[in-house]
Write an enzyme that holds these catalytic residues in place. Sequence first.
Site, PDB file in Angstrom:
ATOM      1  N   GLY A  76      13.332 -46.190  28.360  1.00 24.93           N
ATOM      2  CA  GLY A  76      14.174 -46.104  29.556  1.00 24.93           C
ATOM      3  C   GLY A  76      13.440 -46.617  30.788  1.00 24.93           C
ATOM      4  N   ASN A 156      17.599 -35.597  35.939  1.00 22.03           N
ATOM      5  CA  ASN A 156      16.808 -35.061  34.832  1.00 22.03           C
ATOM      6  C   ASN A 156      16.213 -33.694  35.109  1.00 22.03           C
ATOM      7  OD1 ASN A 156      15.471 -36.994  36.657  1.00 22.03           O
ATOM      8  ND2 ASN A 156      13.587 -36.336  35.651  1.00 22.03           N
ATOM      9  N   CYS A 333       7.390 -35.634  33.242  1.00 26.79           N
ATOM     10  CA  CYS A 333       6.470 -36.613  33.829  1.00 26.79           C
ATOM     11  C   CYS A 333       5.691 -36.012  34.991  1.00 26.79           C
ATOM     12  CB  CYS A 333       7.245 -37.810  34.351  1.00 26.79           C
ATOM     13  SG  CYS A 333       8.589 -38.258  33.304  1.00 26.79           S
TER      14      CYS A 333
HETATM   15  N1  PLP Z   1      15.258 -41.975  33.687  1.00 32.99           N
HETATM   16  C1  PLP Z   1      15.444 -40.655  33.570  1.00 32.99           C
HETATM   17  C2  PLP Z   1      16.540 -40.005  34.361  1.00 32.99           C
HETATM   18  C3  PLP Z   1      14.641 -39.893  32.720  1.00 32.99           C
HETATM   19  O1  PLP Z   1      14.839 -38.583  32.621  1.00 32.99           O
HETATM   20  C4  PLP Z   1      13.618 -40.550  31.989  1.00 32.99           C
HETATM   21  C5  PLP Z   1      12.699 -39.775  31.130  1.00 32.99           C
HETATM   22  O2  PLP Z   1      12.587 -38.584  31.210  1.00 32.99           O
HETATM   23  C6  PLP Z   1      13.474 -41.927  32.127  1.00 32.99           C
HETATM   24  C7  PLP Z   1      14.309 -42.616  32.989  1.00 32.99           C
HETATM   25  C8  PLP Z   1      12.420 -42.682  31.370  1.00 32.99           C
HETATM   26  O3  PLP Z   1      12.771 -42.825  30.006  1.00 32.99           O
HETATM   27  P1  PLP Z   1      11.627 -43.115  28.916  1.00 32.99           P
HETATM   28  O4  PLP Z   1      10.956 -41.812  28.650  1.00 32.99           O
HETATM   29  O5  PLP Z   1      12.374 -43.632  27.720  1.00 32.99           O
HETATM   30  O6  PLP Z   1      10.736 -44.131  29.514  1.00 32.99           O
END
Ligand code: PLP
Length: 390
Positions: A76, A156, A333
């Site tokens: 993502g 998130n 994160c």
């Molecule tokens: N966007 C949102 C809203 C997310 O919650 C996350 C990951 O937690 C990401 C992007 C990034 O996705 P990825 O973990 O596949 O890089």
Amino acid sequence: MVMKTEKMIYLDNSATTQVYPEAAAAATEAFQSVYGNPSSLHGMGIQAEKLVTAARQQVAMLVGARKEEIFFTGCGTESNNWALKGIADAYGAKGRHMITTAIEHPSILETTKYLQQKGWEVDFIAPDEHGVVAASAIIEKVRPDTVLVSMMAVNNETGAIQPMEAVGKGVKEKNPQTFFHVDGVQAVGKIPLALNHLPIDLLSGSGHKIHGPKGIGFLYVAKGVRLIPLLAGGGQEQGWRSGTENVPGIVAMGVAAEKIAGDLQEKQGRMAAIRQGFIEELLAKVPDCVINSPFDDKGAWPIVNASFPGVPSEVLLHYLEDEGIYISAGSACSARKKQYSPVLMAQGLQDDVLASAVRFSFSYETTAEELAYTAEKVSQVVQEVRSFRI
Ligand code: PLP
């Protein structure tokens, strides 16, 4: 004293999900049997290419798109980087203004910082106290030189559903040249999405949030939208995303997409009721707990963010872990950084609420019984920790 237990209740599904057995089996087949390179001209390559095409169709079906509009990426994060940088590079001659929100994932916020250093002007729109950004606040910032608006569909950390349809419509009315990107990583498979009927040009998704593997994602790019690639090379993905395809990851994400798409409406209704029950139980058992997520239909079913003033987030997290309950002290994160969540800060919450915020996040497998047990344990821990502090 809280006793140790063998029970395991996984409530960190917004960080990542367990891979569906069917998806893992499909990946294993691609690892061990159909391991040709999809670009190879022989039969094994063609077999692998067929699997990739089938997965593209499965992902397209989940989000209501055509398969030609789905491009596979590494995660993502890559999809978000590509959407912003790819549009900036393709259309930067038309203007150098972007709009996003203050509650985006770091993969958007850090990319906008990079673009600011390259001379782009970026507006960051703040949410209300429930974590929802008003569509009007975004639309009023659109100018003749606004090239892109980027907004997440579901936050998130709080699960707050953002008004993507109203934003897309309003933005296009004010400036039909402005592109609209949605970070759909927490929304795909969780809330209804029919991209071919929504005013959305680009949408990011990620395999590991829908019971597929980590390290695979996709970007929906509506027909007619042009993007400069992030990765140059062998010309895979119609020349838009070079690099030999991660066939096992792609195939597994496709199988997961098809499975999660089944009975979606029924599952969403059931989970919304379970979430509501959990919120009510928390409030009944810990009356001064603060729910940082929207209560009503503006809150997506997978997430409840709550604070228990006087009980630091990490303390609750580790006590619950001893009980076999896995939660998050913010988003995964940022969980290791000792600072308050910028998302919750943007909602204007008080220090004691920020310091004690935790996230419970669910999958379609989460049950009302698990959440009743969790609420009971939370109230025991909160009482115990507070008793030390008096
Ligand atoms: N966007 C949102 C809203 C997310 O919650 C996350 C990951 O937690 C990401 C992007 C990034 O996705 P990825 O973990 O596949 O890089």
